[in-house]
Write an enzyme that holds these catalytic residues in place. Sequence first.
Site, PDB file in Angstrom:
ATOM      1  N   LYS A 187     -15.290  33.702 -16.604  1.00 22.18           N
ATOM      2  CA  LYS A 187     -16.236  32.588 -16.718  1.00 22.18           C
ATOM      3  C   LYS A 187     -17.064  32.894 -17.950  1.00 22.18           C
ATOM      4  O   LYS A 187     -17.895  33.806 -17.951  1.00 22.18           O
ATOM      5  CB  LYS A 187     -17.112  32.489 -15.466  1.00 22.18           C
ATOM      6  CG  LYS A 187     -18.172  31.392 -15.569  1.00 22.18           C
ATOM      7  CD  LYS A 187     -18.946  31.237 -14.281  1.00 22.18           C
ATOM      8  CE  LYS A 187     -20.143  30.305 -14.465  1.00 22.18           C
ATOM      9  NZ  LYS A 187     -20.993  30.259 -13.276  1.00 22.18           N
ATOM     10  N   TRP A 188     -16.838  32.138 -19.012  1.00 19.24           N
ATOM     11  CA  TRP A 188     -17.459  32.393 -20.330  1.00 19.24           C
ATOM     12  C   TRP A 188     -18.677  31.483 -20.454  1.00 19.24           C
ATOM     13  O   TRP A 188     -18.538  30.272 -20.593  1.00 19.24           O
ATOM     14  CB  TRP A 188     -16.433  32.090 -21.405  1.00 19.24           C
ATOM     15  CG  TRP A 188     -16.845  32.353 -22.822  1.00 19.24           C
ATOM     16  CD1 TRP A 188     -17.980  31.944 -23.456  1.00 19.24           C
ATOM     17  CD2 TRP A 188     -16.086  33.072 -23.801  1.00 19.24           C
ATOM     18  NE1 TRP A 188     -17.979  32.355 -24.763  1.00 19.24           N
ATOM     19  CE2 TRP A 188     -16.823  33.048 -24.998  1.00 19.24           C
ATOM     20  CE3 TRP A 188     -14.849  33.718 -23.793  1.00 19.24           C
ATOM     21  CZ2 TRP A 188     -16.365  33.652 -26.175  1.00 19.24           C
ATOM     22  CZ3 TRP A 188     -14.391  34.312 -24.962  1.00 19.24           C
ATOM     23  CH2 TRP A 188     -15.144  34.280 -26.131  1.00 19.24           C
ATOM     24  N   ASP A 189     -19.844  32.097 -20.400  1.00 12.12           N
ATOM     25  CA  ASP A 189     -21.091  31.334 -20.348  1.00 12.12           C
ATOM     26  C   ASP A 189     -21.812  31.368 -21.704  1.00 12.12           C
ATOM     27  O   ASP A 189     -21.497  32.202 -22.572  1.00 12.12           O
ATOM     28  CB  ASP A 189     -21.971  31.976 -19.254  1.00 12.12           C
ATOM     29  CG  ASP A 189     -22.971  31.006 -18.641  1.00 12.12           C
ATOM     30  OD1 ASP A 189     -23.182  29.919 -19.202  1.00 12.12           O
ATOM     31  OD2 ASP A 189     -23.557  31.363 -17.600  1.00 12.12           O
ATOM     32  N   ASP A 234     -20.272  36.705 -10.679  1.00 12.09           N
ATOM     33  CA  ASP A 234     -21.064  36.099 -11.761  1.00 12.09           C
ATOM     34  C   ASP A 234     -21.967  37.158 -12.399  1.00 12.09           C
ATOM     35  O   ASP A 234     -21.724  38.366 -12.298  1.00 12.09           O
ATOM     36  CB  ASP A 234     -21.843  34.895 -11.187  1.00 12.09           C
ATOM     37  CG  ASP A 234     -22.053  33.795 -12.208  1.00 12.09           C
ATOM     38  OD1 ASP A 234     -22.924  33.955 -13.072  1.00 12.09           O
ATOM     39  OD2 ASP A 234     -21.342  32.764 -12.150  1.00 12.09           O
ATOM     40  N   ASP A 235     -23.011  36.732 -13.041  1.00  9.42           N
ATOM     41  CA  ASP A 235     -23.952  37.572 -13.789  1.00  9.42           C
ATOM     42  C   ASP A 235     -24.464  38.736 -12.932  1.00  9.42           C
ATOM     43  O   ASP A 235     -24.612  38.594 -11.720  1.00  9.42           O
ATOM     44  CB  ASP A 235     -25.135  36.658 -14.167  1.00  9.42           C
ATOM     45  CG  ASP A 235     -25.873  37.155 -15.380  1.00  9.42           C
ATOM     46  OD1 ASP A 235     -25.639  38.292 -15.786  1.00  9.42           O
ATOM     47  OD2 ASP A 235     -26.695  36.380 -15.912  1.00  9.42           O
ATOM     48  N   ASP A 271     -24.916  22.877 -13.980  1.00 11.90           N
ATOM     49  CA  ASP A 271     -25.634  23.784 -13.071  1.00 11.90           C
ATOM     50  C   ASP A 271     -26.254  22.999 -11.921  1.00 11.90           C
ATOM     51  O   ASP A 271     -26.773  23.574 -10.972  1.00 11.90           O
ATOM     52  CB  ASP A 271     -26.758  24.507 -13.822  1.00 11.90           C
ATOM     53  CG  ASP A 271     -26.266  25.814 -14.422  1.00 11.90           C
ATOM     54  OD1 ASP A 271     -25.123  26.196 -14.140  1.00 11.90           O
ATOM     55  OD2 ASP A 271     -27.026  26.444 -15.172  1.00 11.90           O
ATOM     56  N   CYS A 329     -18.462  27.527 -19.639  1.00 11.67           N
ATOM     57  CA  CYS A 329     -19.749  27.175 -19.058  1.00 11.67           C
ATOM     58  C   CYS A 329     -20.795  27.338 -20.151  1.00 11.67           C
ATOM     59  O   CYS A 329     -20.701  28.244 -20.972  1.00 11.67           O
ATOM     60  CB  CYS A 329     -20.021  28.147 -17.906  1.00 11.67           C
ATOM     61  SG  CYS A 329     -21.646  27.983 -17.165  1.00 11.67           S
TER      62      CYS A 329
END
Length: 722
Positions: free
Chosen positions: A472-474, A362-363, A544, A522
């Site tokens: 994962k496109w946030d 993730d980030d 979330d 996301c």
Amino acid sequence: MAISMDRKNGYFYLRTKNTVYVLGLHEGKYPVHLYYGKRVKSPVLSSHTQALSFAPYYAAHGYDFLPDVTSVEFPLFGSGDMRATALKLRRLASGAAATHFTYRSARKLAGRCEIQGLPFASADENTQTLELCLEDEVLCCRLYLYYTVFPESDVISRHFVLENRSEGDVSIEKCMSLALDIPRDDLDMISFWGGHKCERNYQRTPVMHGNQRVQSRRGASSHHYNPCLLLCERKATEEHGEAYGFNFIYSGNFLDEVELSLNGTTRVLVGLGAENFTYLLKAGERFSSPEAVMTYSAKGVGQVSRNMHDFVRSHILPRDVFPQRPVVLNSWEAFHFDIDAKLMVDFAKEAVACGMDMLVMDDGWFGARTSDAAGLGDWFENKSRFPSGLAAFVEEVRQTGIKFGIWIEPEMVNPDSALYRAHPEWVLAAPDYEPMLSRKQLVLDMGNPAVRDYLKDAFAKTFDGVAIDYFKWDMNRNFDYAYSTALSPQQQGEAAYRYMLGVYDLFTCFCQRYPNAMIENCSGGGGRFDLGMMKYSTQIWTSDQTRPKNRVYIQYGSSFGYPASVMSCHVAKLAECKNPRWLDYRFRVALQGALGYEFNIMQASDTVKDALRRQVEEYRGYERLIFEGDLYRLLNPFETNGVSAYYYASKDQNELLLSFLQNEGEKKPRSFRLKLTRAEKNASYLDRLSGKTYTGEELRRGLTVCTDKEEQYGIMWHFVKQ
Ligand code: DGJ
């Protein structure tokens, strides 16, 4: 045949498996709505033309045609229909927003018309489209109305194209893609409201006289409201009564409008709205609206949801990249921004040992992104965290025997980033004012081609040649004010809409460039949980919020418009599972979608790891049924203080998977009867979990369950026909 035309009498019939939609031409000139409902041989046609005082009319037609009380197919502002309208056009030469469109021609098309730059439902061999062409000779504009029929899922979609054939500019000031007049004054409206970490709360209210709206002004379809809307007769239940479902294939600002008028008709409109949208249609140009969809069932709200699910699975979602949906282990809740190559490889090894398929980093992997304060926009790996480079690191992860996914947030920038320092003019912000932050970030102007070129190039440099299986496109903030330096002052009303076109363009580029990778969408969880995003994303991070007591509500609310296969559901917060039963409950709650995990698995005991391995195996036994089966909702937690029950039935009725979830909310002992009406009466079913056998008749009469425990818990039954 899905569409038939009786040109002589001016009738058009749109037929799906169980519904029929009829429209006609009043005096050969005005498209009027005559019927939408159950597929019967001779539908009772009505367009409600009973005269009412004060309704405007043209002298030539007299009381014969009163737009204000007629069920018109596409109500136009400034045409004598004083109710909520679908389209408002202003001729800039005169400043007038009056229109008078009349019918010119109709065509039946095999398949569908593509919508340039926007996502739209894909056609299959049964899809047909009706095109009606109308013209306003004063405005010199043609209006093409499209009705696309998807017979198998009982869905009809609508969109329009406006062509400015004049020599002057026309401003579009309200844009709705779908209009439907329902001849009923006793409808309830089911809509979904919420916020970050509490998306899609179910709300059922009577449709009252006046105008009721559900809308987003946030630049995203939003956590706060969802474009999915249902209407049903007041006495309708999950299994009985007339019900209608609506949705919008778009991910930005939207408006769902419902208006009950004096003549006892309920008007529904779905589209971009008027508040955050104007569009300057220059001489010679064409504009296409996004597509909106509708469905109908005489068999209750549950069937409307099942129609929507079938439609999304068959006509919206991209093909699955992998033969089985990967069980993901995501790094976010485990480590937040504190990640590096070594940690991720160790994490991957643990995931493999528990039978999981995909490590999602993730980030925190790029630029100066060690917190949410910096680095967004700088899409190259952080060299001190990934010293051998991204490609070598990903190879190492994959050698542990797992697939690899990576987090991105392309649409955003931190002020503290190389990108913002180089291009402060690339953000959407009110001119001459200080830009407003949210999560310490600003929104990039995705409508500006230069911004998209930069992003395409930056991602290609970093990702090309790297074995990535999943993005994962946030998207972690909404707009405050959408002003684009790339548009003229007269076009500023287009900024939010052009932003969405730009986002879709970047999605298309990703899908083409990395065809073997799946996208999980996301937006701080479910802030863009809509059909537009679903066109590019195999699944969406539902929320979330990972606490099961809240997830039960979020997932139940989401199920009204969206199938389980699109809901990404993780078992999380291991530290809170003091009791092994709680881990089991989390798993059962997560079985309402695509399973994943999100905690520091390195801290799990061997007993927990064994339990995780068993869960993944168990899930494999159900996933086809959950993803492809028909959903039947039995207990709505919004009406039972948190108790929820539902089952999936395979299309051939051979398998039924029933879940009963008692949430923390319900404290009083209470019993419920769970009736599985989809069970075959004369068949016998084995529950694979308890080993007990039931007759279909027994399952149809119902199993009794009680909320007899103080804590949350779940029971499941997996019935297989013998
Ligand atoms: C919000 C997402 O919903 C989370 O899952 C996580 O990806 C964070 N953003 C990362 O910043």
